[in-house]
Design an enzyme around this catalytic site. Structure first.
Site, mmCIF file in Angstrom:
data_model
loop_
_atom_site.group_PDB
_atom_site.id
_atom_site.type_symbol
_atom_site.label_atom_id
_atom_site.label_comp_id
_atom_site.label_asym_id
_atom_site.label_seq_id
_atom_site.Cartn_x
_atom_site.Cartn_y
_atom_site.Cartn_z
ATOM 1 N N ASP A 114 18.042 -32.586 -85.413
ATOM 2 C CA ASP A 114 18.212 -31.508 -86.386
ATOM 3 C C ASP A 114 19.458 -31.790 -87.188
ATOM 4 O O ASP A 114 20.298 -32.562 -86.764
ATOM 5 C CB ASP A 114 18.565 -30.195 -85.660
ATOM 6 C CG ASP A 114 17.407 -29.595 -84.967
ATOM 7 O OD1 ASP A 114 16.299 -29.932 -85.331
ATOM 8 O OD2 ASP A 114 17.657 -28.773 -84.051
ATOM 9 N N LYS A 134 14.940 -12.890 -98.095
ATOM 10 C CA LYS A 134 15.770 -14.066 -98.383
ATOM 11 C C LYS A 134 15.186 -15.261 -97.635
ATOM 12 O O LYS A 134 14.539 -15.092 -96.588
ATOM 13 C CB LYS A 134 17.213 -13.825 -97.974
ATOM 14 C CG LYS A 134 17.541 -14.090 -96.528
ATOM 15 C CD LYS A 134 19.047 -14.117 -96.340
ATOM 16 C CE LYS A 134 19.468 -14.747 -95.031
ATOM 17 N NZ LYS A 134 19.061 -14.026 -93.832
ATOM 18 N N ASP A 164 16.025 -26.061 -80.837
ATOM 19 C CA ASP A 164 16.661 -24.870 -80.267
ATOM 20 C C ASP A 164 15.769 -23.631 -80.230
ATOM 21 O O ASP A 164 16.043 -22.704 -79.502
ATOM 22 C CB ASP A 164 17.987 -24.545 -80.976
ATOM 23 C CG ASP A 164 17.882 -24.708 -82.478
ATOM 24 O OD1 ASP A 164 16.737 -24.637 -82.980
ATOM 25 O OD2 ASP A 164 18.904 -24.909 -83.154
ATOM 26 N N ASP A 186 10.183 -25.045 -80.954
ATOM 27 C CA ASP A 186 10.548 -26.429 -80.668
ATOM 28 C C ASP A 186 10.102 -26.860 -79.278
ATOM 29 O O ASP A 186 10.089 -28.052 -78.967
ATOM 30 C CB ASP A 186 12.075 -26.598 -80.757
ATOM 31 C CG ASP A 186 12.577 -26.522 -82.183
ATOM 32 O OD1 ASP A 186 11.824 -26.943 -83.084
ATOM 33 O OD2 ASP A 186 13.700 -26.053 -82.404
#
Ligand code: ATP
Length: 892
Positions: A330, A444, A618, A622
């Site tokens: 990541d 958002k 995390d 995943d």
């Protein structure tokens, strides 16, 4: 009444609790009454039983039979020293058993200690305030806060729920996520009740609060745990290989023993003696102690890794780490610091640096909705800290919320009603809020994602339709910020009516973009350079914009070529597995805007290419990729419980550099095991050659069986263990990864141990034997009584020489090629401890009456020691020359 059939208020009341939770003193009182919230481990095999097993396994039984035979021989043919042999063999079984037990126990302790390093933490409400607690501190009546990725720490009756879905597979075996509510339920069993979440299950999405009604062994999970808890330790390939190796060597040793038995018979030696000799050879060469030693060196490696912030969850992971060829990492938090600060904004159609905000606050009132959005649309928790409200959660959201509050001002009249939390697939989140001007929906997220819901854009000139030209301007603005390594978030809003829901994400107004900086971690460039030197490929797999990913990757030295291949989530979706595999042939590749599910495809493709893959993650989504990878790596700080559970390695500091440290330790373990294998195999030759000489040349037997045992199971043991604890050599990270099929016991290792070091040791031992005989005037063909002082001294010289040679050999085995001078003598205190113990044992054997009696030895003089030391020095020189020539041919 069953707790799930009560209303939320009744449920709280029935537990003498309230929506604000318990206060500290009541919680402490309940903790004392109900006990800590953890599952008692089912008693594994009793320690005594396990100790007993060390004396009853296959090899031990062979030894017991040997000992019995020796005592029987003494009975029928007294005075031949058979009883002593019997005593010695029994001694060997006992010492060996205790040693193996100690090693296994220590290894187990080490692994156990790791588990303690990362206790489960929970958020709970105590006296109205959110506090972080250890899961073990929860008591009935506590209010816990649950969110995506959490393990449910105790059985809870839900009191408040936002889109909560849980995975019950650990309790009911069902893997489909189930929705949960706070309404009372009429189900019979709590297992089915929709307002209950059970300990041991996990939150797949959403948020909620619940009141704890059962803890520890009284939870449903605690009840079934008694039935299902098993010591399901997996065996690593390395341990399997060692076990296989032990069996092969045991087979060879047995073959050799049988051969020597018949050789002795042919020479007309007494059958008893031949039989015991055969047993002795088997005992001496069977590497019983190998497996525990390997297990212990793996366990010690896990401790060293933990000190470097890498927590291994299973022993097999240690060696998989050592052979890792690709790391898929990541970006946010792992390669970068996850310290977000707003750098630039794009508002009303133009860029504005962060530093201009305070001076233009009044102008910005026109764009107040953007800042209200930033202040409200998040997943943060307000926690009371030192008398003031602090925001806890994603650092990016904190940065955005702070800037939002700064410009939007007092938002006390605004309240959140509902939300769709952020998820990596949608790449956006929405919040429904009650405001003084009516209900508003704020959204958002990643620009591409937010754009799909927008129809208007807020420009300085006012509201405008989001036409293709406006889109192009927006995307260009995002590209510019992303190109500078900024992470770009888009903000949109709309008014909704009373019936509006957070899902009404359409016809929204795009309010602007905010670019945040997240600087790379300082240690990362160096860690990446080390990976490159170590032949390990690193692939960034990020959810962020491709340009942001590339910019950061360049900053940290991950991408070096002008034209790296950049694959985004959309392209990835269109690729077939074969196309993906082919794409991975590119020398430099980066994946961006990737959904968690797609990580798994990348991991699978890499595995198909024969790579040993480590992948970081995390979130809940995943978990499949973490499980599929050879090494799943979860973040200790930002990772969810679910990701941690699926991982093999947990980074206590979320830092990429810790992965590299763990790989280094993993590689070192493999090298260390090779070191001690070389060491213990070397001494097999000087144990065997004397007997061959005795048979072939009819000389007195230079080394007796008991003396062989003294070396193998006495003096050699601790130095071998010390070699297993060597620190990683700096050069381990300057070599390509070990091929997965590379054997531990290579031909090179065998040749070096048996044909070089072993032969030199054997020659020295024989020299010392004849040196003593010669000094006493012995001539070839002369027979010696087995109690003749000269004979006793000669065998003692042979034994002492082997020990002295092994003392030097420890240092020679520290590296197969590097000079002793370069390796030095320091850096591993255990080596010196091992040597002191080795010398102490040989002194006891040679210079004490009981040592003399048991091992058939006698004190030897200074000249003999000098001869042994000279031989050791010569071996050292010859080994140096061998290493030099290898270095030169390699260099050439
Ligand atoms: P990495 O996967 O390398 O850690 P990342 O953190 O950017 O990178 P994700 O967490 O999957 O990856 O986020 C993907 C995108 O979703 C981000 O680039 C951002 O645009 C958006 N995003 C991330 N967090 C939030 C959030 N809390 N609210 C809204 N959008 C978000």
């Amino acid at each position: 009444m069953r707790i799930h059939s009560l209303s939320a208020e009744q449920a709280l009341a029935s537990l003498n609790s309230s929506a604000a939770g318990l206060d500290a003193s009541e919680a402490a009182r309940r903790l004392a009454e109900y006990g800590a919230n953890y599952l008692e481990e089912v008693e594994r095999q009793h320690l005594l039983l396990r100790f007993a097993q060390e004396f009853t396994h296959f090899f031990a039984i062979i030894l017991w039979i040997g000992a019995v035979l020796a005592f029987v021989a003494e009975h029928f043919d007294p005075g031949q020293g058979m009883a002593r042999l019997g005593v010695a063999i029994v001694g060997v079984v006992i010492i060996n058993g205790i040693f193996s037990f100690w090693q296994e126990y220590k290894a187990e302790r080490a692994v156990e200690a790791l588990r303690q390093l990362l206790p489960q933490k929970v958020k709970a409400l105590r006296a109205g305030e959110i506090v972080g607690l250890l899961a073990s501190e929860l008591v009935p009546g506590d209010i816990v806060l649950l969110e995506e990725g959490d393990f449910v720490p105790a059985d809870c009756r839900l009191t408040e729920v936002f889109g909560l879905r849980v995975n019950l597979s650990t309790v009911t075996g069902e893997s489909l996520a189930k929705a949960r509510t706070a309404e009372s339920s009429s189900e019979e069993s709590p297992l089915q009740a929709r307002n209950v979440v059970l300990a041991g299950t996990s939150v797949v999405s959403g948020q909620g609060r619940g009141v704890v009604y059962a803890t520890g062994m009284r939870t449903e999970f605690g009840r079934i745990a008694h039935l299902t808890q098993t010591a399901g330790e997996t065996v690593s390939p390395l341990q399997r290989e060692i076990a296989r190796l032990s069996r092969i060597v045991a087979g060879l040793a047995t073959g050799m023993g049988v051969l020597l038995f018949f050789a002795g018979q042919a020479m007309g030696l007494p059958a008893w003696e031949n039989l015991l000799f055969a047993i002795g050879i088997i005992v001496a060469n069977v590497p019983e102690g190998l497996l525990p030693t390997v297990t212990l060196s793996l366990a010690m490696a896990t401790q060293r890794m933990a000190r470097r912030n890498a927590l291994v969850r299973h022993l097999p992971a240690v060696e998989a780490l050592g052979s890792t060829t690709v790391i898929c990492s990541d970006k946010t938090g792992t390669l970068t610091q996850n310290r977000m600060s707003v750098q630039r904004l794009w508002i009303g159609g133009a860029f504005m640096p962060r530093s201009d905000l305070p001076t233009r606050a009044h102008v910005l009132q026109e764009h107040r909705q953007l800042f209200i959005n930033a202040a409200l649309c998040h997943n943060l928790k307000a926690v009371e800290e030192a008398g003031r409200q602090a925001l806890h959660g994603d650092p990016m959201e904190i940065a955005l919320a702070e800037i939002g509050r700064e410009i939007a001002g007092d938002l006390a009249a605004f309240s959140r009603i509902d939300e769709i939390p952020f998820d990596t697939d949608r790449k956006r989140m929405s919040v429904l809020a009650e405001t003084p001007h009516g209900r508003m929906l704020y959204c958002k997220g990643a620009l591409e994602s937010v754009l799909t819901s927008c129809r208007f854009i807020h420009l300085d000139a006012g509201l405008a339709p989001l036409d293709p030209a406006a889109r192009t301007r927006l995307l260009a603005a995002q590209d510019e910020m992303a190109g500078a390594g900024l992470r770009v978030l888009a903000f949109a809003h709309r008014a909704v009516d009373e019936a509006g829901s957070p899902g009404d994400e359409q016809d929204m107004i795009l309010a602007g973009l905010i670019g945040l900086e997240d600087p790379p971690r300082a240690e990362v460039p160096d860690a990446i350079a080390r990976c490159h030197a170590a032949g390990i490929r690193i692939i960034m797999v990020t959810g962020d914009h491709p340009r942001t990913g590339v910019a950061i990757a360049r900053q940290i030295g991950l991408l070096r070529s002008e034209q790296p291949l950049v694959v985004d989530g959309e392209q990835l979706r269109l690729m077939s597995p074969t196309q993906l595999q082919l794409a991975l042939d590119a020398p430099e590749i980066l994946f961006a805007r990737v959904a968690a599910e797609q990580k798994m495809r990348i991991v699978e493709a890499l595995k198909k290419k024969g790579e040993i893959v480590a992948v970081t993650g995390d979130g809940v989504n995943d978990a499949p990729a973490l499980k599929t990878a050879d090494i799943g790596i979860a973040m200790g700080i930002s990772g969810t419980d679910v990701a941690k559970e699926a991982a093999d390695l947990i980074l206590l500091d979320d830092n990429f550099a810790s992965i590299v440290a763990a790989i280094e330790e993993g590689r070192a373990v493999f090298e260390n095991i090779r070191k001690f294998l070389t060491y213990i195999l070397s001494s097999n030759i000087p144990e065997l050659v004397p007997y061959l000489a005795f048979v072939l040349f009819r000389i007195p037997l230079p080394l007796t069986i008991i003396q062989i045992l003294a070396v193998d199971l006495g003096t050699d043991m601790l130095p071998a263990l010390a070699l297993g604890a060597e620190k990683p050599d700096p050069a381990v990270m300057q070599r390509p990864p070990r091929a997965p099929n590379e054997r531990l016991l290579s031909w090179g290792l065998i040749a070096r141990a048996y044909l070089f070091l072993g032969v030199l040791e054997a020659a020295a031992a024989m020299l010392a034997f004849f040196f003593v005989l010669d000094a006493a005037g012995w001539h070839y063909g002369q027979l010696l009584d087995r109690f003749d002082p000269v004979y006793l001294q000669a065998t003692s010289a042979c034994l002492a020489t082997i020990v002295v040679m092994q003392v030097i050999n420890v240092f020679l085995c520290r590296h197969p090629r590097r000079s002793l001078l370069a390796c030095g003598f320091g850096g591993n205190g255990y080596l010196w401890l091992g040597i002191v113990a080795e010398l102490a044992v040989i002194v006891l054997i040679l210079y004490t009456p009981s040592g003399n009696w048991l091992f058939g030895t006698a004190a030897i003089g200074g000249t003999t020691w000098l001869l042994a030391i000279a031989c050791a020095a010569l071996m050292c020189v010859l080994e140096e020359l061998r290493k030099l020539s290898i270095r030169q041919t390699r260099g050439a």
